[in-house]
Design a protein around this motif. Structure first.
Motif, PDB file in Angstrom:
ATOM      1  N   VAL A  41       0.818  -1.139   0.047  1.00 35.67           N
ATOM      2  CA  VAL A  41      -0.136  -0.040   0.066  1.00 35.67           C
ATOM      3  C   VAL A  41       0.720   1.043   0.104  1.00 35.67           C
ATOM      4  N   VAL A  42       0.416   2.229  -0.933  1.00 34.95           N
ATOM      5  CA  VAL A  42       1.392   3.349  -0.756  1.00 34.95           C
ATOM      6  C   VAL A  42       0.369   4.557  -0.788  1.00 34.95           C
ATOM      7  N   PRO A  43       0.891   5.656  -0.164  1.00 31.31           N
ATOM      8  CA  PRO A  43      -0.107   6.990  -0.126  1.00 31.31           C
ATOM      9  C   PRO A  43       0.185   7.709  -1.507  1.00 31.31           C
ATOM     10  N   VAL A  44      -1.018   8.368  -2.229  1.00 31.11           N
ATOM     11  CA  VAL A  44      -0.890   9.210  -3.297  1.00 31.11           C
ATOM     12  C   VAL A  44      -1.662  10.278  -3.041  1.00 31.11           C
ATOM     13  N   ASN A  45      -1.480  11.242  -3.792  1.00 32.68           N
ATOM     14  CA  ASN A  45      -2.488  12.517  -3.939  1.00 32.68           C
ATOM     15  C   ASN A  45      -3.208  12.034  -5.240  1.00 32.68           C
ATOM     16  N   TYR A  46      -4.693  12.470  -5.255  1.00 34.22           N
ATOM     17  CA  TYR A  46      -5.412  12.096  -5.869  1.00 34.22           C
ATOM     18  C   TYR A  46      -6.627  12.978  -6.239  1.00 34.22           C
ATOM     19  N   VAL A  47      -7.317  13.048  -7.289  1.00 33.98           N
ATOM     20  CA  VAL A  47      -8.572  13.774  -7.581  1.00 33.98           C
ATOM     21  C   VAL A  47      -9.554  12.709  -7.967  1.00 33.98           C
ATOM     22  N   LEU A  48     -10.930  12.706  -7.480  1.00 29.06           N
ATOM     23  CA  LEU A  48     -12.038  12.107  -7.891  1.00 29.06           C
ATOM     24  C   LEU A  48     -12.478  12.369  -9.363  1.00 29.06           C
ATOM     25  N   ASP A  49     -12.922  11.413 -10.134  1.00 28.49           N
ATOM     26  CA  ASP A  49     -13.407  11.714 -11.626  1.00 28.49           C
ATOM     27  C   ASP A  49     -14.456  10.702 -11.768  1.00 28.49           C
ATOM     28  N   GLY A  50     -15.578  11.123 -11.305  1.00 32.66           N
ATOM     29  CA  GLY A  50     -16.665  10.082 -11.558  1.00 32.66           C
ATOM     30  C   GLY A  50     -16.664   9.143 -10.278  1.00 32.66           C
ATOM     31  N   ALA A 114      -6.334  18.162 -13.028  1.00 29.22           N
ATOM     32  CA  ALA A 114      -5.033  18.087 -12.464  1.00 29.22           C
ATOM     33  C   ALA A 114      -4.700  17.647 -11.073  1.00 29.22           C
ATOM     34  N   VAL A 115      -3.919  16.689 -11.016  1.00 27.73           N
ATOM     35  CA  VAL A 115      -3.508  16.189  -9.640  1.00 27.73           C
ATOM     36  C   VAL A 115      -2.115  16.717  -9.219  1.00 27.73           C
ATOM     37  N   GLU A 116      -2.032  17.416  -8.204  1.00 25.13           N
ATOM     38  CA  GLU A 116      -0.665  18.077  -7.700  1.00 25.13           C
ATOM     39  C   GLU A 116      -0.012  17.390  -6.524  1.00 25.13           C
ATOM     40  N   PRO A 117       0.911  16.672  -6.703  1.00 28.38           N
ATOM     41  CA  PRO A 117       1.707  15.543  -5.988  1.00 28.38           C
ATOM     42  C   PRO A 117       2.242  16.661  -4.829  1.00 28.38           C
ATOM     43  N   TRP A 118       2.315  16.129  -3.577  1.00 30.59           N
ATOM     44  CA  TRP A 118       3.142  16.665  -2.684  1.00 30.59           C
ATOM     45  C   TRP A 118       4.370  16.605  -2.598  1.00 30.59           C
ATOM     46  N   PRO A 119       4.811  15.446  -3.037  1.00 30.01           N
ATOM     47  CA  PRO A 119       6.352  15.331  -2.934  1.00 30.01           C
ATOM     48  C   PRO A 119       7.004  16.026  -4.373  1.00 30.01           C
ATOM     49  N   GLY A 120       8.458  16.486  -4.114  1.00 29.37           N
ATOM     50  CA  GLY A 120       9.136  16.927  -5.195  1.00 29.37           C
ATOM     51  C   GLY A 120       9.480  15.943  -6.071  1.00 29.37           C
ATOM     52  N   GLY A 121      10.005  16.271  -7.111  1.00 27.04           N
ATOM     53  CA  GLY A 121      10.427  15.220  -8.378  1.00 27.04           C
ATOM     54  C   GLY A 121       9.265  14.999  -9.366  1.00 27.04           C
ATOM     55  N   GLU A 122       9.710  14.245 -10.370  1.00 28.18           N
ATOM     56  CA  GLU A 122       8.905  14.015 -11.337  1.00 28.18           C
ATOM     57  C   GLU A 122       7.818  13.150 -11.133  1.00 28.18           C
ATOM     58  N   ARG A 123       6.597  13.248 -11.420  1.00 28.47           N
ATOM     59  CA  ARG A 123       5.560  12.410 -11.157  1.00 28.47           C
ATOM     60  C   ARG A 123       4.852  12.367 -12.431  1.00 28.47           C
ATOM     61  N   ASP A 124       5.470  11.774 -13.669  1.00 29.80           N
ATOM     62  CA  ASP A 124       4.684  11.799 -14.835  1.00 29.80           C
ATOM     63  C   ASP A 124       3.979  10.698 -15.325  1.00 29.80           C
ATOM     64  N   ALA A 125       3.767   9.617 -14.448  1.00 30.38           N
ATOM     65  CA  ALA A 125       3.149   8.524 -14.599  1.00 30.38           C
ATOM     66  C   ALA A 125       1.721   8.785 -14.054  1.00 30.38           C
ATOM     67  N   TRP A 126       0.708   9.120 -15.030  1.00 33.11           N
ATOM     68  CA  TRP A 126      -0.764   9.072 -14.590  1.00 33.11           C
ATOM     69  C   TRP A 126      -1.494   7.942 -14.591  1.00 33.11           C
ATOM     70  N   PHE A 127      -2.210   7.693 -13.686  1.00 38.92           N
ATOM     71  CA  PHE A 127      -3.194   6.647 -13.565  1.00 38.92           C
ATOM     72  C   PHE A 127      -4.619   6.663 -13.195  1.00 38.92           C
ATOM     73  N   ARG A 128      -5.675   5.928 -13.959  1.00 38.07           N
ATOM     74  CA  ARG A 128      -6.917   5.992 -13.428  1.00 38.07           C
ATOM     75  C   ARG A 128      -7.310   4.815 -12.617  1.00 38.07           C
ATOM     76  N   LEU A 129      -7.954   4.616 -11.660  1.00 36.65           N
ATOM     77  CA  LEU A 129      -8.529   3.395 -11.010  1.00 36.65           C
ATOM     78  C   LEU A 129      -9.759   3.521 -10.981  1.00 36.65           C
ATOM     79  N   ALA A 130     -10.497   2.735 -12.112  1.00 35.30           N
ATOM     80  CA  ALA A 130     -11.904   3.026 -12.293  1.00 35.30           C
ATOM     81  C   ALA A 130     -12.637   1.892 -11.273  1.00 35.30           C
ATOM     82  N   ALA A 131     -13.444   2.274 -10.430  1.00 31.14           N
ATOM     83  CA  ALA A 131     -13.934   1.589  -9.296  1.00 31.14           C
ATOM     84  C   ALA A 131     -15.036   0.445  -9.821  1.00 31.14           C
ATOM     85  N   THR A 132     -15.177  -0.533  -9.710  1.00 35.86           N
ATOM     86  CA  THR A 132     -16.183  -1.577 -10.201  1.00 35.86           C
ATOM     87  C   THR A 132     -16.943  -2.073  -8.867  1.00 35.86           C
TER      88      THR A 132
END
Length: 142
Positions: A41-50, A114-132
């Motif tokens: 399990v890892v923490p991430v910054n996120y936005v809800l999209d539907g 837009a998702v604004e990550p808290w940590p510095g550094g490149e965060r160029d891998a974007w993902f969508r987790l679609a809930a079933t």
């Protein structure tokens, strides 16, 4: 002496809409996935999209490597969880989304919030987790 059960918080199941309402305003959640060595399990910054969450991670990170799939358009099973608890009152809630995660294309990235990550550094891998599946529980005072 044990507390009277009438004074203790009660546990209630949350419906789909209430779960999404609770996590809509959040900024940090946790992604659960199998990294090849077992569940993690890892923490991430996120936005809800539907009914989906959008999050970013580093291209070289474990989360990116684990959620990539060789199947174009395929998803990797994962879960996303957000909770808020007040340790003083013993009240709070927890929401779990389970479904498939996939990397976003450049075109998809331009269409999501837009998702604004808290940590510095490149965060160029974007993902969508679609809930079933969306579920949640709340602990509250009667």
């Amino acid at each position: 002496m044990a507390a009277n059960s009438a004074d203790r918080p009660v546990l209630e199941e949350l419906d789909h809409d209430e779960c999404l309402r609770l996590i809509a305003g959040g900024t940090v959640g946790r992604v659960a996935f199998d990294d090849g060595e077992g569940p993690t399990v890892v923490p991430v910054n996120y936005v809800l999209d539907g009914d989906a969450v959008i999050f970013r991670t580093s291209v070289s990170g474990r989360l990116n490597r684990s959620l990539l799939t060789a199947v174009i358009g395929g998803d990797v099973r994962a879960a996303f969880q957000v909770d808020r608890f007040d340790e003083t009152s013993h009240e709070g809630w927890s929401v779990l989304l389970r479904g498939g995660a996939h990397p976003l294309s450049e075109e998809e990235i331009t269409r999501v919030a837009a998702v604004e990550p808290w940590p510095g550094g490149e965060r160029d891998a974007w993902f969508r987790l679609a809930a079933t599946e969306v579920s949640g529980r709340r602990v509250r005072r009667p």
